[in-house]
Design an enzyme around this catalytic site. Structure first.
Site, PDB file in Angstrom:
ATOM      1  N   ASP A  13      -3.174   2.152  -8.427  1.00  0.00           N
ATOM      2  CA  ASP A  13      -3.818   2.533  -7.170  1.00  0.00           C
ATOM      3  C   ASP A  13      -3.736   1.416  -6.128  1.00  0.00           C
ATOM      4  O   ASP A  13      -3.724   0.236  -6.470  1.00  0.00           O
ATOM      5  CB  ASP A  13      -5.288   2.901  -7.448  1.00  0.00           C
ATOM      6  CG  ASP A  13      -5.905   3.705  -6.311  1.00  0.00           C
ATOM      7  OD1 ASP A  13      -5.148   4.237  -5.465  1.00  0.00           O
ATOM      8  OD2 ASP A  13      -7.152   3.804  -6.264  1.00  0.00           O
ATOM      9  N   ASN A  15      -1.519   1.505  -3.221  1.00  0.00           N
ATOM     10  CA  ASN A  15      -0.251   1.372  -2.488  1.00  0.00           C
ATOM     11  C   ASN A  15      -0.445   1.518  -0.976  1.00  0.00           C
ATOM     12  O   ASN A  15       0.119   0.768  -0.184  1.00  0.00           O
ATOM     13  CB  ASN A  15       0.753   2.445  -2.933  1.00  0.00           C
ATOM     14  CG  ASN A  15       1.127   2.321  -4.389  1.00  0.00           C
ATOM     15  OD1 ASN A  15       0.816   1.319  -5.031  1.00  0.00           O
ATOM     16  ND2 ASN A  15       1.787   3.334  -4.917  1.00  0.00           N
ATOM     17  N   GLY A  16      -1.230   2.520  -0.597  1.00  0.00           N
ATOM     18  CA  GLY A  16      -1.437   2.789   0.829  1.00  0.00           C
ATOM     19  C   GLY A  16      -2.127   1.624   1.516  1.00  0.00           C
ATOM     20  O   GLY A  16      -1.700   1.174   2.588  1.00  0.00           O
ATOM     21  N   TRP A  18      -2.186  -1.468   0.530  1.00  0.00           N
ATOM     22  CA  TRP A  18      -1.263  -2.617   0.516  1.00  0.00           C
ATOM     23  C   TRP A  18      -0.373  -2.573   1.759  1.00  0.00           C
ATOM     24  O   TRP A  18      -0.171  -3.576   2.435  1.00  0.00           O
ATOM     25  CB  TRP A  18      -0.412  -2.570  -0.751  1.00  0.00           C
ATOM     26  CG  TRP A  18       0.535  -3.707  -0.927  1.00  0.00           C
ATOM     27  CD1 TRP A  18       0.301  -4.881  -1.584  1.00  0.00           C
ATOM     28  CD2 TRP A  18       1.886  -3.783  -0.431  1.00  0.00           C
ATOM     29  NE1 TRP A  18       1.422  -5.683  -1.532  1.00  0.00           N
ATOM     30  CE2 TRP A  18       2.412  -5.026  -0.828  1.00  0.00           C
ATOM     31  CE3 TRP A  18       2.706  -2.919   0.304  1.00  0.00           C
ATOM     32  CZ2 TRP A  18       3.707  -5.439  -0.521  1.00  0.00           C
ATOM     33  CZ3 TRP A  18       3.999  -3.329   0.623  1.00  0.00           C
ATOM     34  CH2 TRP A  18       4.485  -4.567   0.210  1.00  0.00           C
ATOM     35  N   ARG A  26       1.974   3.975   5.085  1.00  0.00           N
ATOM     36  CA  ARG A  26       1.536   4.102   3.689  1.00  0.00           C
ATOM     37  C   ARG A  26       2.704   4.226   2.704  1.00  0.00           C
ATOM     38  O   ARG A  26       2.672   3.654   1.618  1.00  0.00           O
ATOM     39  CB  ARG A  26       0.645   5.341   3.526  1.00  0.00           C
ATOM     40  CG  ARG A  26      -0.743   5.217   4.133  1.00  0.00           C
ATOM     41  CD  ARG A  26      -1.524   6.523   3.917  1.00  0.00           C
ATOM     42  NE  ARG A  26      -1.457   6.943   2.520  1.00  0.00           N
ATOM     43  CZ  ARG A  26      -2.254   6.470   1.557  1.00  0.00           C
ATOM     44  NH1 ARG A  26      -3.197   5.612   1.851  1.00  0.00           N
ATOM     45  NH2 ARG A  26      -2.109   6.889   0.319  1.00  0.00           N
ATOM     46  N   SER A  58      -1.484  12.617  -9.327  1.00  0.00           N
ATOM     47  CA  SER A  58      -2.502  13.463  -9.959  1.00  0.00           C
ATOM     48  C   SER A  58      -2.416  14.905  -9.441  1.00  0.00           C
ATOM     49  O   SER A  58      -1.788  15.167  -8.406  1.00  0.00           O
ATOM     50  CB  SER A  58      -3.902  12.903  -9.656  1.00  0.00           C
ATOM     51  OG  SER A  58      -4.242  13.124  -8.297  1.00  0.00           O
ATOM     52  N   GLU A  60      -4.693  16.309  -8.031  1.00  0.00           N
ATOM     53  CA  GLU A  60      -5.393  16.284  -6.729  1.00  0.00           C
ATOM     54  C   GLU A  60      -4.509  15.694  -5.621  1.00  0.00           C
ATOM     55  O   GLU A  60      -4.735  15.961  -4.436  1.00  0.00           O
ATOM     56  CB  GLU A  60      -6.681  15.458  -6.826  1.00  0.00           C
ATOM     57  CG  GLU A  60      -7.804  16.127  -7.601  1.00  0.00           C
ATOM     58  CD  GLU A  60      -7.570  16.172  -9.111  1.00  0.00           C
ATOM     59  OE1 GLU A  60      -6.875  15.273  -9.629  1.00  0.00           O
ATOM     60  OE2 GLU A  60      -8.050  17.115  -9.768  1.00  0.00           O
ATOM     61  N   ASN A  61      -3.516  14.887  -5.996  1.00  0.00           N
ATOM     62  CA  ASN A  61      -2.666  14.264  -4.975  1.00  0.00           C
ATOM     63  C   ASN A  61      -1.823  15.276  -4.193  1.00  0.00           C
ATOM     64  O   ASN A  61      -1.301  14.955  -3.118  1.00  0.00           O
ATOM     65  CB  ASN A  61      -1.753  13.189  -5.590  1.00  0.00           C
ATOM     66  CG  ASN A  61      -2.480  11.923  -6.012  1.00  0.00           C
ATOM     67  OD1 ASN A  61      -2.101  11.271  -6.988  1.00  0.00           O
ATOM     68  ND2 ASN A  61      -3.534  11.550  -5.283  1.00  0.00           N
TER      69      ASN A  61
HETATM   70  C1  IPE Z   1      -5.562   8.119  -8.657  1.00  0.00           C
HETATM   71  O1  IPE Z   1      -5.536   7.523  -7.414  1.00  0.00           O
HETATM   72  C2  IPE Z   1      -4.252   8.742  -8.956  1.00  0.00           C
HETATM   73  C3  IPE Z   1      -3.115   7.834  -9.060  1.00  0.00           C
HETATM   74  C4  IPE Z   1      -3.144   6.530  -9.039  1.00  0.00           C
HETATM   75  C5  IPE Z   1      -1.851   8.479  -9.234  1.00  0.00           C
HETATM   76  P1  IPE Z   1      -6.121   8.258  -6.118  1.00  0.00           P
HETATM   77  O2  IPE Z   1      -5.907   7.325  -4.992  1.00  0.00           O
HETATM   78  O3  IPE Z   1      -5.524   9.599  -6.003  1.00  0.00           O
HETATM   79  O4  IPE Z   1      -7.647   8.411  -6.497  1.00  0.00           O
HETATM   80  P2  IPE Z   1      -8.933   8.614  -5.581  1.00  0.00           P
HETATM   81  O5  IPE Z   1      -8.635   9.717  -4.634  1.00  0.00           O
HETATM   82  O6  IPE Z   1      -9.177   7.321  -4.868  1.00  0.00           O
HETATM   83  O7  IPE Z   1     -10.027   8.915  -6.547  1.00  0.00           O
HETATM   84  C1  IPE Z   2      -1.629   5.130  -5.527  1.00  0.00           C
HETATM   85  O1  IPE Z   2      -1.798   4.542  -4.286  1.00  0.00           O
HETATM   86  C2  IPE Z   2      -0.434   6.051  -5.574  1.00  0.00           C
HETATM   87  C3  IPE Z   2      -0.754   7.475  -5.627  1.00  0.00           C
HETATM   88  C4  IPE Z   2      -1.948   7.987  -5.745  1.00  0.00           C
HETATM   89  C5  IPE Z   2       0.357   8.395  -5.539  1.00  0.00           C
HETATM   90  P1  IPE Z   2      -2.561   5.295  -3.114  1.00  0.00           P
HETATM   91  O2  IPE Z   2      -1.566   6.082  -2.340  1.00  0.00           O
HETATM   92  O3  IPE Z   2      -3.704   6.061  -3.651  1.00  0.00           O
HETATM   93  O4  IPE Z   2      -3.061   4.077  -2.249  1.00  0.00           O
HETATM   94  P2  IPE Z   2      -4.505   3.928  -1.580  1.00  0.00           P
HETATM   95  O5  IPE Z   2      -5.511   4.120  -2.667  1.00  0.00           O
HETATM   96  O6  IPE Z   2      -4.603   4.983  -0.535  1.00  0.00           O
HETATM   97  O7  IPE Z   2      -4.509   2.544  -1.038  1.00  0.00           O
HETATM   98 MG    MG Z   3      -5.635   5.623  -4.036  1.00  0.00          MG
END
Ligand code: IPE
Ligand code: IPE
Ligand code: MG
Length: 234
Positions: A13, A15-16, A18, A26, A58, A60-61
């Site tokens: 978790d 990446n965005g 970062w 993102r 996920s 949910e993603n």
């Molecule tokens: C959890 O991260 C899923 C992955 C890392 C693939 P999210 O960024 O989707 O989780 P929430 O929304 O903060 O709970």
């Molecule tokens: C995790 O990084 C990757 C995925 C969930 C696909 P995020 O994309 O959730 O990054 P943040 O949490 O928004 O920084």
């Molecule tokens: Mg995240």
């Protein structure tokens, strides 16, 4: 030094955040995630950890903006294409957990070919959790169990915890010893709900693209300091 750990699971978790911190979009953060994945496989190989589950996307993603979702899907294809030779050479066995059928045809095909090609490898099992949700997995197990009961193959009284585990996506994989989540969030976000009953959790503020071999080893040393009791008194 070899470790007695069998299975580590990583919630990749941050990446965005970062990317945003660097004034980038993102998606650049998702691209930057690749090195950390290589490092994780490398560390498992070095320490003799057989199973590595990486939460990559996920259930949910799917609710994220379409452009981000489609970028991630393309990135999955590209990741497999550019790394398959190397993974195979390193004896890595690529696997997935989740609803692979939800994925667009491109990444689905790349993943399927890569899984076939590496299926007899005996090194690290790199398990990509894609369109994975713990509740979806439990729900899918319920459906299959119910079908077995309906057809008379199974008596409800005979359903045991071990049997439920057998109905999960990758039933040969032992429960994770430790789940490590980067980026400072302290939640499971629907990851390995059934399997994590006695898993240790390590949370680190480091964002996934900055989480390299050294940070992973540090998280594992924190895990090592834990006393696992499994409800007993040892
Ligand atoms: C959890 O991260 C899923 C992955 C890392 C693939 P999210 O960024 O989707 O989780 P929430 O929304 O903060 O709970
Ligand atoms: C995790 O990084 C990757 C995925 C969930 C696909 P995020 O994309 O959730 O990054 P943040 O949490 O928004 O920084
Ligand atoms: Mg995240």
């Amino acid at each position: 030094m070899k470790s007695d750990l069998q299975h580590i699971a990583l919630i990749m978790d941050g990446n965005g955040r970062w990317a945003r911190k660097r004034g980038l979009t993102r998606i650049k953060g998702h691209t930057a995630a690749e090195k950390s994945i290589h490092d994780a496989v490398e560390v498992c190989d070095e320490l003799g950890i057989k199973y590595l589950t990486l939460y990559a996307f996920s259930t949910e993603n799917w609710s994220r903006p379409k452009a981000e979702v489609s970028f991630i899907m393309k990135l999955i294809s590209r990741f497999i294409k550019t790394n398959i030779n190397d993974m195979d050479k390193k004896n890595v066995k690529l696997r997935v957990t989740g609803r692979l059928n939800d994925l667009p045809e491109g990444p689905r095909r790349e993943l399927q070919q890569a899984m076939e090609r590496t299926s007899s490898n005996t090194g690290v099992n790199m398990i990509l959790a894609l369109s994975y949700g713990g509740r979806a997995e439990i729900r899918d197990a319920f459906v299959r169990i119910a079908e077995n009961v309906k057809s008379g193959l199974l008596n409800p009284e005979d359903i045991s915890e071990v049997m439920i585990s057998d109905f999960m996506y990758n039933s040969d994989v032992p429960d994770p010893d430790v789940i490590i989540r980067t980026s400072g969030e302290q939640r499971l976000s629907n990851f390995l709900l059934w399997q994590s009953a006695y898993t240790e959790f390590v949370f680190t503020p480091v964002l996934w693209p900055d989480f390299h071999a050294e940070q992973l080893k540090q998280a594992l040393s924190e895990f090592k300091s834990r006393k696992r009791r499994f409800g007993g008194l040892k």
